[in-house]
Design a protein around this motif. Structure first.
Motif, PDB file in Angstrom:
ATOM      1  N   TRP A 256      17.245  -0.927 -22.399  1.00 10.07           N
ATOM      2  CA  TRP A 256      16.947  -2.340 -22.157  1.00 10.07           C
ATOM      3  C   TRP A 256      16.011  -2.808 -23.240  1.00 10.07           C
ATOM      4  CZ3 TRP A 256      11.894  -4.044 -20.474  1.00 10.07           C
ATOM      5  CH2 TRP A 256      11.826  -5.426 -20.206  1.00 10.07           C
TER       6      TRP A 256
ATOM      7  N   SER B 207      14.007  -6.613 -24.711  1.00  4.96           N
ATOM      8  CA  SER B 207      13.785  -8.035 -24.482  1.00  4.96           C
ATOM      9  C   SER B 207      12.716  -8.547 -25.437  1.00  4.96           C
ATOM     10  CB  SER B 207      13.354  -8.276 -23.035  1.00  4.96           C
ATOM     11  OG  SER B 207      13.082  -9.642 -22.793  1.00  4.96           O
TER      12      SER B 207
ATOM     13  N   TYR C 285       9.654 -10.938 -25.466  1.00  7.71           N
ATOM     14  CA  TYR C 285       8.754 -11.551 -24.474  1.00  7.71           C
ATOM     15  C   TYR C 285       7.824 -12.546 -25.143  1.00  7.71           C
ATOM     16  CZ  TYR C 285       5.060 -12.022 -21.011  1.00  7.71           C
ATOM     17  OH  TYR C 285       4.144 -12.541 -20.130  1.00  7.71           O
TER      18      TYR C 285
END
Length: 515
Positions: free
Chosen positions: A269, A271, A273
């Motif tokens: 995973w 991402s 942010y």
């Protein structure tokens, strides 16, 4: 388009907030649905820190054993410079359990695992999260909410008495309501965060590579319990446009750490942010409520966001259950009254901690008791009634402490075990309250359980707690004749020393049905 049968509560969003609310409603027998537009459960670590107060909530909901089995204490931090260890320490000072606080230390558990445990608990009640189901429209009137859902390309209208938006920082529900979300998005304050396997690194430490001359984070790798993964963290430059790939993470790590012997692989995973610091101007609009990140978003510093959302749900859940069982509708107004000031307080704390880290404060990694959420309270709430003159110590609106004692048969029991469940609990101090306790317990279907709290050697009856070591009296500062009512969410609602139960009955009329 079909119109489904009316449900009592529709929950939009199946993260920790929505799932906590669902578990609370399920044990109250409330008919609800919980939906999430994501096609499948979240797979990342994101909010990995569970604070002590959240652990207490999870004990009440019956998931604590699973949470403790799946997680671990926070590992010690280790900082490197030029290939050498230059600092070691702990983010949290270790504290031993006490009679009042059974879980004094934060617990690390990847968010995906927390959600899975809550979903499994929900499944025991016969309820499944409806994934790939998006809320696309909502309208409300005095009697409830009409929501339009989209699943597999097919629209469906659902009629619900209440709708709860627990659908995250980009909340569709909040936007549809037109609720203000004041604060700031720090576009220049961004971070790459992801879960990746790492070869060549000890899993006993949270490894950090700070910027030269400071402890400001440049790179971090934190082992995630119950997995073979590390959480990768790397702040970005103001104008940097990162590539979201395993190859880019490896290059970033090689250049930032100065090491070429550590390999990243198995990216699970990833991402980008952005630091958001925002709070809604209201938590309720008619029959629609906001909770969790839909109502407040935080910097990750201090591990407050997920935990605050769980407490939102815990507060709202019992109130929805009471109103749907016949309690006055006005009870729901106390949700915003109690939770919005808490969120504002927590936002201030997490922002302060983030600023310390960004400015290179050498003690920025250290966390005190203020992040544990045990001291948060509802003093001053319309649901907090303390009738004592100049009450010492514990007051109405405070968290109700735990304490070990014994039941009438001599078996050990904790107060938290007595509180566990969707009921109110009355603690009546002294043997003189035995008849009152019996009268209150004669109507348990109204959701009130009562216990006499007595000193050792006092005659005991069925609903007696013997304060064998005096921990209950010390924790609560109570004397003979004191009556305390503990709310279903573990906060003190009413404290009185009147010889009758008039004050308790008046309080219960405010928060329950047919009392």
């Amino acid at each position: 388009m079909t119109l489904s049968l009316k449900t009592q509560v529709l929950i939009a969003g199946a993260g920790p907030t929505g799932l906590t609310l669902a578990c609370e409603l399920a044990r109250r027998g409330v008919h609800f649905r919980i939906i999430d537009k994501a096609p499948e459960p979240f797979a990342g670590s994101r909010g990995k820190g569970l604070q002590p107060r959240t652990l207490e909530i999870f004990e009440d909901l019956g998931v604590l054993d699973a949470v403790l089995a799946a997680g671990m204490p926070y590992p010690p931090l280790r900082a490197y410079a030029e290939g050498a260890v230059v600092w070691e320490g702990h983010m949290h000072e270790h504290r031993e359990p006490s009679p009042e606080v059974p879980y004094p230390n934060p617990w690390m558990l990847p968010q995906a695992r927390t959600e899975r445990i809550l979903r499994e608990r929900l499944a025991e009640s016969g309820v499944q999260v409806e994934f790939a189901t998006e809320l696309t429209a909502l309208e409300q009137d005095a009697e409830g909410v009409t929501a339009t859902l989209l699943h597999a390309g097919q629209p469906q209208q659902v009629r619900a008495r209440y709708l709860v938006g627990a659908d995250g920082g980009r909340s569709f529900v909040r936007k549809q309501l037109g609720v203000g979300f004041e604060g700031e998005t720090r576009e220049s304050d961004r971070m790459l965060i992801g879960d990746v396997q790492v070869d060549g690194l000890d899993r006993a430490y949270w490894h950090t590579w700070p910027k030269p001359g400071t402890r400001t984070l440049r790179l971090g790798l934190c082992p995630l319990p119950g997995t073979n993964l590390f959480q990768f963290m790397a702040p970005l430059g103001p104008d940097e446009v990162p590539e979201l790939s395993l190859e880019s993470l490896q290059k970033r790590f090689d250049s930032g750490s100065g090491r070429s012997d550590i390999r990243l692989h198995g990216l699970n995973w990833l991402s980008l942010y952005r630091v958001n610091i925002r709070l809604v101007d209201r938590y309720r609009t008619g029959n629609v409520f906001l909770a969790g990140d839909a109502a407040h978003v935080h910097s990750p510093a201090g591990g407050q966001g997920l935990n605050t959302g769980v407490q939102d749900a815990y507060n709202l859940g019992w109130k929805l259950g009471q109103v749907l069982a016949g309690a006055p509708e006005a009870l729901l107004d106390s949700y915003e009254e109690e939770r919005r000031p808490i969120a504002a307080n927590v936002l201030g704390l997490s922002t302060k901690l983030h600023q310390r880290s960004a400015q290179g404060d050498p003690n920025a990694y250290q966390r005190g008791t203020e992040t544990q959420q045990l001291g948060l309270h509802y003093r001053g709430s319309s649901l907090s009634r303390d009738e004592r003159v100049s009450p010492p110590g514990l007051q109405a609106g405070d968290r109700a402490p735990d304490a070990p004692c014994h039941d009438s048969s001599g078996a050990p029991v904790r107060l938290f075990e007595t509180f566990r469940g969707p009921h109110f609990t009355v603690l009546a101090f002294g043997a003189s309250q035995a008849s009152l306790v019996s009268r209150l317990n004669a109507h348990r279907e109204r959701g009130v359980h009562a216990c006499s709290v007595v000193q050792p050697g006092t005659p005991a009856h069925e609903h007696t707690l013997v304060d064998t070591q005096g921990h209950v009296h010390r924790a609560y500062g109570a004397h003979e004749g004191t009556l305390l009512l503990v709310r279903p969410d573990g906060y003190l609602g009413c404290i009185t020393q009147q010889p009758s139960a008039d004050s308790l009955q008046a309080y219960l009329r405010q928060v329950s049905a047919d009392t």
